[in-house]
Design a protein around this motif. Structure first.
Motif, PDB file in Angstrom:
ATOM      1  N   LEU A   1      -2.284   6.898  10.030  1.00  0.00           N
ATOM      2  CA  LEU A   1      -3.166   6.702   8.862  1.00  0.00           C
ATOM      3  C   LEU A   1      -3.706   5.190   9.063  1.00  0.00           C
ATOM      4  O   LEU A   1      -4.871   4.908   8.945  1.00  0.00           O
ATOM      5  CB  LEU A   1      -2.466   6.744   7.420  1.00  0.00           C
ATOM      6  N   LEU A   2      -2.632   4.189   9.286  1.00  0.00           N
ATOM      7  CA  LEU A   2      -2.992   2.917   9.230  1.00  0.00           C
ATOM      8  C   LEU A   2      -3.950   2.646  10.508  1.00  0.00           C
ATOM      9  O   LEU A   2      -5.023   1.759  10.302  1.00  0.00           O
ATOM     10  CB  LEU A   2      -1.907   1.885   9.348  1.00  0.00           C
TER      11      LEU A   2
ATOM     12  N   MET B   1      -3.601   7.919   1.834  1.00  0.00           N
ATOM     13  CA  MET B   1      -3.682   6.506   1.461  1.00  0.00           C
ATOM     14  C   MET B   1      -5.123   6.257   1.121  1.00  0.00           C
ATOM     15  O   MET B   1      -6.042   6.922   1.388  1.00  0.00           O
ATOM     16  CB  MET B   1      -3.573   5.776   2.893  1.00  0.00           C
ATOM     17  N   HIS B   2      -5.213   5.342  -0.034  1.00  0.00           N
ATOM     18  CA  HIS B   2      -6.488   5.123  -0.487  1.00  0.00           C
ATOM     19  C   HIS B   2      -7.454   4.844   0.626  1.00  0.00           C
ATOM     20  O   HIS B   2      -7.085   3.736   1.272  1.00  0.00           O
ATOM     21  CB  HIS B   2      -6.618   4.101  -1.705  1.00  0.00           C
ATOM     22  N   VAL B   3      -8.832   5.056   0.433  1.00  0.00           N
ATOM     23  CA  VAL B   3      -9.758   4.527   1.366  1.00  0.00           C
ATOM     24  C   VAL B   3     -10.005   3.167   0.938  1.00  0.00           C
ATOM     25  O   VAL B   3     -10.083   2.955  -0.568  1.00  0.00           O
ATOM     26  CB  VAL B   3     -10.892   5.274   1.270  1.00  0.00           C
TER      27      VAL B   3
ATOM     28  N   ILE C   1      -7.676   9.172   2.781  1.00  0.00           N
ATOM     29  CA  ILE C   1      -7.485   9.696   3.951  1.00  0.00           C
ATOM     30  C   ILE C   1      -6.127  10.442   4.086  1.00  0.00           C
ATOM     31  O   ILE C   1      -5.364  10.045   3.391  1.00  0.00           O
ATOM     32  CB  ILE C   1      -7.826   8.791   5.253  1.00  0.00           C
ATOM     33  N   SER C   2      -6.266  11.476   4.832  1.00  0.00           N
ATOM     34  CA  SER C   2      -4.890  12.357   4.723  1.00  0.00           C
ATOM     35  C   SER C   2      -4.376  12.486   6.459  1.00  0.00           C
ATOM     36  O   SER C   2      -5.253  12.368   7.284  1.00  0.00           O
ATOM     37  CB  SER C   2      -5.054  13.503   4.500  1.00  0.00           C
TER      38      SER C   2
ATOM     39  N   VAL D   1       0.857  -1.189   0.033  1.00  0.00           N
ATOM     40  CA  VAL D   1       0.033   0.048  -0.046  1.00  0.00           C
ATOM     41  C   VAL D   1       0.758   1.313   0.069  1.00  0.00           C
ATOM     42  O   VAL D   1       1.655   1.414   0.979  1.00  0.00           O
ATOM     43  CB  VAL D   1      -1.074   0.012   1.279  1.00  0.00           C
ATOM     44  N   PRO D   2       0.869   1.733  -1.148  1.00  0.00           N
ATOM     45  CA  PRO D   2       1.505   3.049  -1.030  1.00  0.00           C
ATOM     46  C   PRO D   2       0.923   4.380  -0.365  1.00  0.00           C
ATOM     47  O   PRO D   2      -0.243   4.747  -0.222  1.00  0.00           O
ATOM     48  CB  PRO D   2       1.627   3.694  -2.578  1.00  0.00           C
TER      49      PRO D   2
END
Length: 182
Positions: free
Chosen positions: A144-145, A114-116, A99-100, A86-87
């Motif tokens: 984020l994670l 990161m992509h939702v 999400i930021s 996951v980038p």
């Protein structure tokens, strides 16, 4: 924890490829440049192999790589251990819903996205980057994670700048590094 403290014989070959660039990107910064590592296939392979050996069989389902140099190590580790990659990107680089997380680094402010839906609640994640300095980037990645319900198992970096005390900001999360720089 670190490979250099474990006296892994491959570490010296990795360490000798890292170049210090004074006053980059601004005066007073001693930039740790890992690009020469990529010019030495054995040292580059050794660095990836050490991470793979550490994370094989640890039930990690997500390897989150921080832009940009985490993208160099993360996919190889993910493929080898059977995890998805996951980038975690700079703003406005990912299409779709994201999400930021904003953070402060040693020479400014930044943000990771990161992509939702890329990471599901309960997944076990490894965060990968090239370097830990003040710890701001790794903390943003972990936030984020964890906001989406993942469990961050560990953070992995090629280089640690221990004088900047970034490890102390990780709220007790384990950090594994290959090389310590001063």
């Amino acid at each position: 924890m670190s490979a250099y403290k474990d006296k892994d014989p491959r570490i010296n070959g990795i360490k000798t490829t890292i170049r210090v660039v004074p006053d980059f990107p601004k005066p007073g910064i001693m930039f740790q440049d890992i690009t020469p590592l990529f010019l030495e296939p054995k040292a580059f392979k050794d660095s990836v192999d050490i991470f793979i050996e550490r994370y094989q069989g640890k039930n990690i389902s997500v390897v989150a790589g921080i832009e940009a140099r985490g993208f160099i190590f993360g996919p190889s580790i993910a493929l080898a251990i059977g995890a998805k990659f996951v980038p975690l990107r700079k703003p406005k680089k990912l299409p779709g819903e994201v999400i930021s997380e904003e953070y402060i680094l040693e020479y400014g402010r930044d943000c990771l996205e990161m992509h939702v839906g890329a990471v599901e609640p309960g997944e076990r994640a490894l965060v990968v980057d090239d370097l830990i300095a003040t710890g701001g980037t790794l903390c943003a990645a972990m936030n984020l994670l964890e906001r989406v319900g993942a469990e961050v198992v560990e953070c992995a970096c090629v280089i640690e700048l221990p004088d900047l005390k970034g490890r102390e900001r990780l709220n007790g999360k384990p950090l594994y590094v290959l090389v310590e720089a001063h």
